[in-house]
Design an enzyme around this catalytic site. Structure first.
Site, PDB file in Angstrom:
ATOM      1  N   HIS A  41      82.051  16.691  32.685  1.00  0.00           N
ATOM      2  CA  HIS A  41      82.138  16.814  31.217  1.00  0.00           C
ATOM      3  C   HIS A  41      83.366  16.017  30.794  1.00  0.00           C
ATOM      4  O   HIS A  41      84.462  16.567  30.627  1.00  0.00           O
ATOM      5  CB  HIS A  41      82.291  18.274  30.797  1.00  0.00           C
ATOM      6  CG  HIS A  41      81.121  19.142  31.162  1.00  0.00           C
ATOM      7  ND1 HIS A  41      80.822  19.500  32.454  1.00  0.00           N
ATOM      8  CD2 HIS A  41      80.161  19.710  30.382  1.00  0.00           C
ATOM      9  CE1 HIS A  41      79.740  20.261  32.456  1.00  0.00           C
ATOM     10  NE2 HIS A  41      79.312  20.403  31.214  1.00  0.00           N
ATOM     11  N   GLU A 120      79.007  12.323  30.373  1.00  0.00           N
ATOM     12  CA  GLU A 120      79.269  12.857  29.027  1.00  0.00           C
ATOM     13  C   GLU A 120      77.953  12.803  28.268  1.00  0.00           C
ATOM     14  O   GLU A 120      77.320  11.761  28.169  1.00  0.00           O
ATOM     15  CB  GLU A 120      80.367  12.024  28.346  1.00  0.00           C
ATOM     16  CG  GLU A 120      80.572  12.316  26.873  1.00  0.00           C
ATOM     17  CD  GLU A 120      80.874  13.779  26.532  1.00  0.00           C
ATOM     18  OE1 GLU A 120      81.761  14.370  27.156  1.00  0.00           O
ATOM     19  OE2 GLU A 120      80.196  14.318  25.637  1.00  0.00           O
ATOM     20  N   ASP A 166      84.422  20.769  33.527  1.00  0.00           N
ATOM     21  CA  ASP A 166      85.243  21.190  32.373  1.00  0.00           C
ATOM     22  C   ASP A 166      84.373  21.268  31.117  1.00  0.00           C
ATOM     23  O   ASP A 166      84.525  20.495  30.171  1.00  0.00           O
ATOM     24  CB  ASP A 166      86.375  20.163  32.199  1.00  0.00           C
ATOM     25  CG  ASP A 166      87.279  20.493  31.023  1.00  0.00           C
ATOM     26  OD1 ASP A 166      87.364  21.673  30.645  1.00  0.00           O
ATOM     27  OD2 ASP A 166      87.910  19.552  30.484  1.00  0.00           O
TER      28      ASP A 166
END
Ligand SMILES: C[S@@+](CC[C@H](N)C(=O)[O-])C[C@H]1O[C@@H](n2cnc3c(N)ncnc32)[C@H](O)[C@@H]1O
Length: 282
Positions: A41, A120, A166
Site C-alpha cells: 500500500h 497502489e 500499510d
C-alpha cells in the site's frame, strides 16, 4: 476508497512507521547480497507539507515537527533526520517542506543492485508514484491490489527482502482479517522473508484477536512494537499504533527499545506508553 495519505503525511504514525522501516532496511542491507522491498500500500511516495491537504489537518505538527530538539538520536532516527535533510536540500526540521512516503524512503536507502515493487490501488496516487520513479530502473510501480500482488509475486528472485503492509484501515476489523489472510499466504510462499505490518490502536480490545492470530500460525519469530500517545480508551481517536515484524533482523528488539522511549517522549500528548514484545520466538 476515500483515504488520501497526503492529509496525514508526517504525523506521529508516520514517524513511528518510517523510523522502524529505516531500521529494518538498514539491518537487511548489512549483508551485501541484493534484496527486494515490497510495498503493498504505497501511497503517493512524496508529500508537500505546505500543500492543501497537509495544511488542512496540520497533523505533521503533532508528528515530525515535534522531533525538533532531539539530541543524541539512535541510528534509525539519525538516518531519518539525514534523509529528511537530504530530500529538503538541507532545510532543517521546522522549515522542511517535503515529507517522504515509504516508497521514497526505500528508494533513498536501497543500493544499486536492490529492487522495489510498489503497489497502489488509487489511480491518482499510482500516477504520482510512476512520475516520481520514472527514471529509477530499480523500482516497479503496479496499480493493483497489494494483497493480490503479494500472492502473485512472492517469493522474489533475490530471496531476501522486506514486505511492508500499510493499509488505510477504512474498514477496521475487516482490514485485520484481510492482513491475516494475505500474510498467511505470503509466508506459505516465502517463509524466510521479513514482513512488517502497521496497524492503528484505538481501543486495546480491537488488536488482541490480531495478536492472537500470530500465536496460532506457527510463525517462529514475531515481534511487536507499539506506541500510544495517549490512553487507549476511546474508539474515536487514533490513540496509538503498532507494527508487527515477522522474522526481524538479529537484535532488532534492542534497536526498538532504544528508539521507542525517545519517540514516546517527543510524540506523547499526555500519558500513553510504548512497548516491544515477542508474540512468537523459537
Ligand atoms: C496508509 S497509506 C500508505 C502510506 C505509505 N505506505 C507510506 O508510509 O508513505 C495507504 C494507501 O493504500 C492505498 N490502498 C488502499 N487499498 C489498497 C489496496 N487494496 N491495494 C493497494 N493499495 C491500496 C490507498 O490509496 C493509500 O494510498
Amino acid at each position: 476508497m476515500n483515504y488520501r495519505h497526503a492529509f496525514h503525511a508526517g504525523n506521529f504514525a508516520d514517524v513511528f512507521k518510517h523510523t522502524i522501516l529505516i531500521g529494518l532496511l538498514d539491518a537487511l542491507m548489512q549483508k551485501p547480497a541484493p534484496m527486494c522491498y515490497f510495498d503493498t500500500h504505497a501511497g503517493a511516495g512524496r508529500y508537500d507539507l505546505r500543500g492543501d491537504e497537509a495544511s488542512r489537518t496540520g497533523e505533521y505538527s503533532e508528528g515530525v515537527l515535534r522531533l525538533v530538539g532531539v539530541t543524541d538520536p539512535p541510528p534509525a532516527l539519525r538516518r531519518y533526520f539525514d534523509l529528511l535533510d537530504s530530500i529538503n536540500d538541507g532545510a532543517a526540521l521546522p522549515e522542511m517542506r517535503v515529507y517522504p512516503g515509504s516508497p521514497l524512503i526505500a528508494a533513498c536507502l536501497l543500493r544499486a543492485g536492490d529492487r522495489a515493487t510498489l503497489c497502489e490501488l488509487q489511480p491518482e496516487e499510482a500516477a504520482l508514484l510512476r512520475t516520481l520513479f520514472a527514471r529509477d530502473a530499480r523500482i516497479g510501480v503496479h496499480q493493483r491490489d497489494g494483497y493480490a500482488a503479494l500472492a502473485a509475486m512472492l517469493p522474489p528472485k533475490e530471496r531476501r527482502g522486506l514486505v511492508l503492509i500499510d493499509p488505510p484501515f477504512e474498514t477496521q476489523n475487516a482490514e485485520f482479517r484481510a492482513i491475516e489472510t494475505a500474510l498467511g499466504n505470503a509466508c506459505a510462499r516465502w517463509a524466510t522473508g521479513c514482513y512488517t505490518v502497521w496497524y492503528p490502536i484505538k481501543q486495546r480490545e480491537q488488536t488482541r484477536p490480531f495478536h492472537r492470530w500470530f500465536a496460532g500460525t506457527g510463525m517462529k519469530k514475531v515481534l511487536v512494537a507499539e506506541l500510544l500517545r495517549q490512553p487507549d480508551d476511546s474508539p474515536l481517536r487514533l490513540n496509538g499504533c503498532g507494527m508487527i515484524i515477522v522474522n526481524p533482523p538479529w537484535q532488532f528488539d534492542l534497536q526498538l527499545e532504544a528508539l521507542l522511549p525517545i519517540l514516546h517522549r517527543h510524540l506523547s500528548l499526555g500519558g500513553g506508553s510504548w512497548r516491544v514484545q515477542w508474540l512468537a520466538r523459537d
